[in-house]
Design a protein around this motif. Sequence first.
Motif, mmCIF file in Angstrom:
data_model
loop_
_atom_site.group_PDB
_atom_site.id
_atom_site.type_symbol
_atom_site.label_atom_id
_atom_site.label_comp_id
_atom_site.label_asym_id
_atom_site.label_seq_id
_atom_site.Cartn_x
_atom_site.Cartn_y
_atom_site.Cartn_z
ATOM 1 N N SER A 38 -13.144 -3.694 -13.601
ATOM 2 C CA SER A 38 -11.743 -3.921 -13.247
ATOM 3 C C SER A 38 -10.827 -3.025 -14.075
ATOM 4 O O SER A 38 -9.722 -2.692 -13.642
ATOM 5 C CB SER A 38 -11.369 -5.389 -13.431
ATOM 6 O OG SER A 38 -11.349 -5.728 -14.800
ATOM 7 N N THR A 61 -10.743 -0.033 -11.841
ATOM 8 C CA THR A 61 -10.213 -0.174 -10.491
ATOM 9 C C THR A 61 -8.761 -0.639 -10.449
ATOM 10 O O THR A 61 -8.046 -0.302 -9.504
ATOM 11 C CB THR A 61 -11.066 -1.148 -9.665
ATOM 12 O OG1 THR A 61 -11.096 -2.415 -10.321
ATOM 13 C CG2 THR A 61 -12.474 -0.611 -9.491
ATOM 14 N N LYS A 62 -8.296 -1.386 -11.435
ATOM 15 C CA LYS A 62 -6.915 -1.881 -11.424
ATOM 16 C C LYS A 62 -5.902 -0.734 -11.435
ATOM 17 O O LYS A 62 -4.958 -0.756 -10.639
ATOM 18 C CB LYS A 62 -6.654 -2.840 -12.584
ATOM 19 C CG LYS A 62 -7.123 -4.238 -12.337
ATOM 20 C CD LYS A 62 -6.364 -4.875 -11.204
ATOM 21 C CE LYS A 62 -6.879 -6.267 -10.960
ATOM 22 N NZ LYS A 62 -6.380 -6.866 -9.749
ATOM 23 N N PRO A 63 -6.025 0.251 -12.330
ATOM 24 C CA PRO A 63 -5.055 1.352 -12.282
ATOM 25 C C PRO A 63 -5.056 2.079 -10.941
ATOM 26 O O PRO A 63 -3.992 2.441 -10.421
ATOM 27 C CB PRO A 63 -5.516 2.284 -13.406
ATOM 28 C CG PRO A 63 -6.277 1.415 -14.335
ATOM 29 C CD PRO A 63 -6.927 0.387 -13.471
ATOM 30 N N GLU A 77 -5.810 0.778 -8.072
ATOM 31 C CA GLU A 77 -5.193 -0.137 -7.115
ATOM 32 C C GLU A 77 -3.668 -0.058 -7.212
ATOM 33 O O GLU A 77 -2.968 0.002 -6.193
ATOM 34 C CB GLU A 77 -5.671 -1.562 -7.410
ATOM 35 C CG GLU A 77 -5.186 -2.611 -6.463
ATOM 36 C CD GLU A 77 -5.717 -3.986 -6.842
ATOM 37 O OE1 GLU A 77 -4.963 -4.952 -6.655
ATOM 38 O OE2 GLU A 77 -6.863 -4.081 -7.328
ATOM 39 N N ILE A 78 -3.146 -0.022 -8.438
ATOM 40 C CA ILE A 78 -1.695 0.073 -8.648
ATOM 41 C C ILE A 78 -1.175 1.413 -8.123
ATOM 42 O O ILE A 78 -0.141 1.477 -7.446
ATOM 43 C CB ILE A 78 -1.369 -0.116 -10.139
ATOM 44 C CG1 ILE A 78 -1.685 -1.549 -10.564
ATOM 45 C CG2 ILE A 78 0.089 0.224 -10.432
ATOM 46 C CD1 ILE A 78 -1.690 -1.774 -12.066
ATOM 47 N N LEU A 79 -1.889 2.484 -8.418
ATOM 48 C CA LEU A 79 -1.492 3.814 -7.960
ATOM 49 C C LEU A 79 -1.462 3.881 -6.431
ATOM 50 O O LEU A 79 -0.496 4.372 -5.836
ATOM 51 C CB LEU A 79 -2.448 4.871 -8.517
ATOM 52 C CG LEU A 79 -2.202 6.308 -8.085
ATOM 53 C CD1 LEU A 79 -0.921 6.835 -8.723
ATOM 54 C CD2 LEU A 79 -3.378 7.178 -8.454
ATOM 55 N N ALA A 130 -1.174 1.417 -4.327
ATOM 56 C CA ALA A 130 -0.108 0.557 -3.804
ATOM 57 C C ALA A 130 1.229 1.293 -3.855
ATOM 58 O O ALA A 130 2.043 1.187 -2.930
ATOM 59 C CB ALA A 130 -0.044 -0.747 -4.587
ATOM 60 N N GLY A 131 1.471 2.047 -4.944
ATOM 61 C CA GLY A 131 2.702 2.827 -5.051
ATOM 62 C C GLY A 131 2.783 3.903 -3.995
ATOM 63 O O GLY A 131 3.834 4.115 -3.376
ATOM 64 N N GLU A 151 1.260 3.912 -1.090
ATOM 65 C CA GLU A 151 1.438 3.256 0.206
ATOM 66 C C GLU A 151 2.892 2.809 0.388
ATOM 67 O O GLU A 151 3.459 2.949 1.477
ATOM 68 C CB GLU A 151 0.506 2.051 0.307
ATOM 69 C CG GLU A 151 0.530 1.363 1.642
ATOM 70 C CD GLU A 151 -0.433 0.189 1.719
ATOM 71 O OE1 GLU A 151 -0.415 -0.494 2.746
ATOM 72 O OE2 GLU A 151 -1.180 -0.035 0.752
ATOM 73 N N ARG A 152 3.502 2.303 -0.668
ATOM 74 C CA ARG A 152 4.902 1.876 -0.594
ATOM 75 C C ARG A 152 5.812 3.068 -0.281
ATOM 76 O O ARG A 152 6.718 2.974 0.549
ATOM 77 C CB ARG A 152 5.303 1.203 -1.902
ATOM 78 C CG ARG A 152 6.610 0.491 -1.862
ATOM 79 C CD ARG A 152 6.905 -0.379 -3.088
ATOM 80 N NE ARG A 152 6.408 0.147 -4.351
ATOM 81 C CZ ARG A 152 5.333 -0.317 -5.009
ATOM 82 N NH1 ARG A 152 4.639 -1.313 -4.497
ATOM 83 N NH2 ARG A 152 4.954 0.198 -6.157
#
Length: 83
Positions: A53, A56-58, A60-62, A64-65, A67-68
């Motif tokens: 994790s 994978t968490k960083p 995932e955050i990247l 999401a940004g 995609e936004r």
Amino acid sequence: MAVSSCRARIICFVYRVDEKLIAFFARPGPHRAAEDVLKALEWVEKLVFWPFSLLTKPAEILLAGIERKQEDARIKRKGRGHG
């Protein structure tokens, strides 16, 4: 005919095993033991996969940004009549 007969036997076997397992774990002792084993396995799973994790968490955050930002760009294009 032999294939369907074999398949029927396998299905009957699975149903019998399923019924026996349900009857076995319906008793309080085995039920409690199974719950304890599941809790222990969940703990081991968290312990084993937690380091991943951190990787994978960083990401995932990247993502999401990104995609936004893409969604905002789509909305702007739609507002101008391009979509």
